[in-house]
Write a protein that holds these residues in place. Structure first.
Motif, PDB file in Angstrom:
ATOM      1  N   ARG A  76      39.692  34.980  40.990  1.00  0.00           N
ATOM      2  CA  ARG A  76      39.772  36.328  41.541  1.00  0.00           C
ATOM      3  C   ARG A  76      38.988  37.321  40.673  1.00  0.00           C
ATOM      4  NH1 ARG A  76      46.271  36.975  42.616  1.00  0.00           N
ATOM      5  NH2 ARG A  76      46.603  34.916  43.527  1.00  0.00           N
ATOM      6  N   VAL A  77      39.208  37.236  39.371  1.00  0.00           N
ATOM      7  CA  VAL A  77      38.544  38.148  38.432  1.00  0.00           C
ATOM      8  C   VAL A  77      37.035  37.947  38.489  1.00  0.00           C
ATOM      9  CG1 VAL A  77      38.230  38.670  35.973  1.00  0.00           C
ATOM     10  CG2 VAL A  77      40.539  38.472  36.924  1.00  0.00           C
ATOM     11  N   ASP A  78      36.586  36.697  38.535  1.00  0.00           N
ATOM     12  CA  ASP A  78      35.139  36.423  38.612  1.00  0.00           C
ATOM     13  C   ASP A  78      34.526  37.070  39.854  1.00  0.00           C
ATOM     14  OD1 ASP A  78      35.163  35.006  36.254  1.00  0.00           O
ATOM     15  OD2 ASP A  78      35.135  33.025  37.207  1.00  0.00           O
ATOM     16  N   ARG A  79      35.207  36.977  40.984  1.00  0.00           N
ATOM     17  CA  ARG A  79      34.687  37.571  42.220  1.00  0.00           C
ATOM     18  C   ARG A  79      34.630  39.091  42.091  1.00  0.00           C
ATOM     19  NH1 ARG A  79      38.103  36.157  46.282  1.00  0.00           N
ATOM     20  NH2 ARG A  79      37.396  34.040  45.981  1.00  0.00           N
ATOM     21  N   LEU A  80      35.673  39.690  41.534  1.00  0.00           N
ATOM     22  CA  LEU A  80      35.680  41.141  41.364  1.00  0.00           C
ATOM     23  C   LEU A  80      34.579  41.576  40.398  1.00  0.00           C
ATOM     24  CD1 LEU A  80      36.771  43.939  41.902  1.00  0.00           C
ATOM     25  CD2 LEU A  80      38.570  43.498  40.193  1.00  0.00           C
ATOM     26  N   LYS A  81      34.364  40.810  39.345  1.00  0.00           N
ATOM     27  CA  LYS A  81      33.293  41.145  38.393  1.00  0.00           C
ATOM     28  C   LYS A  81      31.925  41.136  39.079  1.00  0.00           C
ATOM     29  CE  LYS A  81      35.273  39.668  34.000  1.00  0.00           C
ATOM     30  NZ  LYS A  81      35.146  38.705  32.891  1.00  0.00           N
ATOM     31  N   GLN A  82      31.714  40.213  40.001  1.00  0.00           N
ATOM     32  CA  GLN A  82      30.446  40.172  40.746  1.00  0.00           C
ATOM     33  C   GLN A  82      30.288  41.423  41.603  1.00  0.00           C
ATOM     34  OE1 GLN A  82      30.271  36.494  42.955  1.00  0.00           O
ATOM     35  NE2 GLN A  82      30.382  35.241  41.112  1.00  0.00           N
ATOM     36  N   VAL A  83      31.363  41.834  42.233  1.00  0.00           N
ATOM     37  CA  VAL A  83      31.323  43.053  43.053  1.00  0.00           C
ATOM     38  C   VAL A  83      31.058  44.265  42.161  1.00  0.00           C
ATOM     39  CG1 VAL A  83      32.685  44.587  44.542  1.00  0.00           C
ATOM     40  CG2 VAL A  83      32.783  42.105  44.882  1.00  0.00           C
ATOM     41  N   GLU A  84      31.751  44.337  41.036  1.00  0.00           N
ATOM     42  CA  GLU A  84      31.543  45.447  40.103  1.00  0.00           C
ATOM     43  C   GLU A  84      30.083  45.510  39.645  1.00  0.00           C
ATOM     44  OE1 GLU A  84      35.840  45.746  37.790  1.00  0.00           O
ATOM     45  OE2 GLU A  84      34.314  44.388  37.027  1.00  0.00           O
ATOM     46  N   ALA A  85      29.525  44.367  39.285  1.00  0.00           N
ATOM     47  CA  ALA A  85      28.138  44.324  38.815  1.00  0.00           C
ATOM     48  C   ALA A  85      27.179  44.868  39.876  1.00  0.00           C
ATOM     49  CB  ALA A  85      27.755  42.893  38.424  1.00  0.00           C
ATOM     50  N   GLU A  86      27.402  44.481  41.122  1.00  0.00           N
ATOM     51  CA  GLU A  86      26.553  44.962  42.217  1.00  0.00           C
ATOM     52  C   GLU A  86      26.686  46.476  42.386  1.00  0.00           C
ATOM     53  OE1 GLU A  86      23.928  45.079  45.445  1.00  0.00           O
ATOM     54  OE2 GLU A  86      24.249  43.507  43.950  1.00  0.00           O
ATOM     55  N   LEU A  87      27.904  46.969  42.312  1.00  0.00           N
ATOM     56  CA  LEU A  87      28.137  48.405  42.492  1.00  0.00           C
ATOM     57  C   LEU A  87      27.539  49.220  41.344  1.00  0.00           C
ATOM     58  CD1 LEU A  87      31.783  48.293  43.880  1.00  0.00           C
ATOM     59  CD2 LEU A  87      29.675  48.732  45.161  1.00  0.00           C
ATOM     60  N   PHE A  88      27.711  48.746  40.115  1.00  0.00           N
ATOM     61  CA  PHE A  88      27.111  49.450  38.968  1.00  0.00           C
ATOM     62  C   PHE A  88      25.583  49.412  39.060  1.00  0.00           C
ATOM     63  CE2 PHE A  88      31.183  48.684  36.461  1.00  0.00           C
ATOM     64  CZ  PHE A  88      31.554  50.020  36.461  1.00  0.00           C
ATOM     65  N   LYS A  89      25.050  48.258  39.442  1.00  0.00           N
ATOM     66  CA  LYS A  89      23.602  48.114  39.605  1.00  0.00           C
ATOM     67  C   LYS A  89      23.081  49.078  40.677  1.00  0.00           C
ATOM     68  CE  LYS A  89      20.387  44.532  41.054  1.00  0.00           C
ATOM     69  NZ  LYS A  89      20.303  43.117  41.461  1.00  0.00           N
ATOM     70  N   GLY A  90      23.894  49.323  41.704  1.00  0.00           N
ATOM     71  CA  GLY A  90      23.522  50.225  42.784  1.00  0.00           C
ATOM     72  C   GLY A  90      23.703  51.696  42.446  1.00  0.00           C
ATOM     73  N   GLY A  91      24.175  51.986  41.241  1.00  0.00           N
ATOM     74  CA  GLY A  91      24.263  53.372  40.806  1.00  0.00           C
ATOM     75  C   GLY A  91      25.653  53.978  40.714  1.00  0.00           C
ATOM     76  N   MET A  92      26.676  53.213  41.019  1.00  0.00           N
ATOM     77  CA  MET A  92      28.030  53.759  40.900  1.00  0.00           C
ATOM     78  C   MET A  92      28.382  53.953  39.427  1.00  0.00           C
ATOM     79  SD  MET A  92      29.403  54.419  43.751  1.00  0.00           S
ATOM     80  CE  MET A  92      28.654  54.250  45.358  1.00  0.00           C
ATOM     81  N   LYS A  93      28.973  55.085  39.122  1.00  0.00           N
ATOM     82  CA  LYS A  93      29.404  55.363  37.750  1.00  0.00           C
ATOM     83  C   LYS A  93      30.875  55.024  37.551  1.00  0.00           C
ATOM     84  CE  LYS A  93      26.051  58.976  36.991  1.00  0.00           C
ATOM     85  NZ  LYS A  93      25.702  60.186  37.687  1.00  0.00           N
ATOM     86  N   HIS A  94      31.637  55.106  38.637  1.00  0.00           N
ATOM     87  CA  HIS A  94      33.074  54.856  38.573  1.00  0.00           C
ATOM     88  C   HIS A  94      33.455  53.862  39.670  1.00  0.00           C
ATOM     89  CE1 HIS A  94      33.054  58.581  36.242  1.00  0.00           C
ATOM     90  NE2 HIS A  94      32.451  59.152  37.262  1.00  0.00           N
ATOM     91  N   ILE A  95      34.253  52.877  39.301  1.00  0.00           N
ATOM     92  CA  ILE A  95      34.787  51.943  40.287  1.00  0.00           C
ATOM     93  C   ILE A  95      36.292  51.927  40.108  1.00  0.00           C
ATOM     94  CG2 ILE A  95      34.845  49.574  41.143  1.00  0.00           C
ATOM     95  CD1 ILE A  95      32.035  49.219  39.909  1.00  0.00           C
ATOM     96  N   ILE A  96      36.985  52.163  41.206  1.00  0.00           N
ATOM     97  CA  ILE A  96      38.442  52.169  41.178  1.00  0.00           C
ATOM     98  C   ILE A  96      38.924  51.087  42.129  1.00  0.00           C
ATOM     99  CG2 ILE A  96      40.517  53.513  41.670  1.00  0.00           C
ATOM    100  CD1 ILE A  96      38.770  56.008  40.919  1.00  0.00           C
ATOM    101  N   THR A  97      39.681  50.156  41.590  1.00  0.00           N
ATOM    102  CA  THR A  97      40.248  49.094  42.420  1.00  0.00           C
ATOM    103  C   THR A  97      41.699  49.435  42.704  1.00  0.00           C
ATOM    104  OG1 THR A  97      40.676  47.802  40.408  1.00  0.00           O
ATOM    105  CG2 THR A  97      38.719  47.248  41.645  1.00  0.00           C
TER     106      THR A  97
END
Length: 156
Positions: A76-97
């Motif tokens: 689960r954590v690995d999948r979320l980390k992949q999503v986080e990486a994509e979002l940060f790469k796309g310019g997001m500064k904050h991610i709230i799960t």
């Protein structure tokens, strides 16, 4: 902003103002505790939608990250980390799960996003007015969490 063609078109034009992504975490199971699992997902979906409505133009609500209840936390954590990486790469500064699954609390330090766990409140037997008041009260708390996340990142 929602994950729709219309909102994403606006997002692309206003990208510099949208710095926060909301990631709902939703478990799936048809073999055990089905009603509880569905209740958690429904609750987080409602809270996420209302949060997006109130902060439209400042955040992007992405589709829920779903996972099987039988998956290990590492998966689960690995999948979320992949999503986080994509979002940060796309310019997001904050991610709230957002999650109603207490299991995520044990892995909170392994992810970069700000994790907010909220116990699911069973809504199915509530009358309409009371249901809306309950959701409104919960969203108010989530808004405070989002604001605190923005503030802590400004001060760091």
């Amino acid at each position: 902003m929602k994950w729709t063609e219309t909102d994403i078109a606006v997002y692309e034009k206003e990208r510099e103002y949208v710095d926060t992504a909301i990631v709902p975490l939703v478990p799936i199971s048809l073999t055990s505790n089905i009603k509880t699992i569905v209740s958690m997902g429904e609750y987080i979906t409602i809270i996420s939608g209302e949060l997006e409505r109130q902060l439209k133009g400042r955040l992007l609500l992405i589709p829920a990250v779903t996972y099987l209840q039988t998956e290990s936390m590492d998966e689960r954590v690995d999948r979320l980390k992949q999503v986080e990486a994509e979002l940060f790469k796309g310019g997001m500064k904050h991610i709230i799960t957002l999650t109603a699954d207490i299991d995520w609390k044990q892995s909170e330090g392994q992810v970069e996003s700000a994790l907010l766990w909220m116990p699911a409140i069973p809504l199915e037997h509530m009358e309409g007015q009371y249901k809306m008041e309950t959701i409104s009260a919960q969203v108010k708390q989530v808004l405070q969490f989002v604001t605190n996340t923005w503030q802590s990142n400004i001060n760091s």
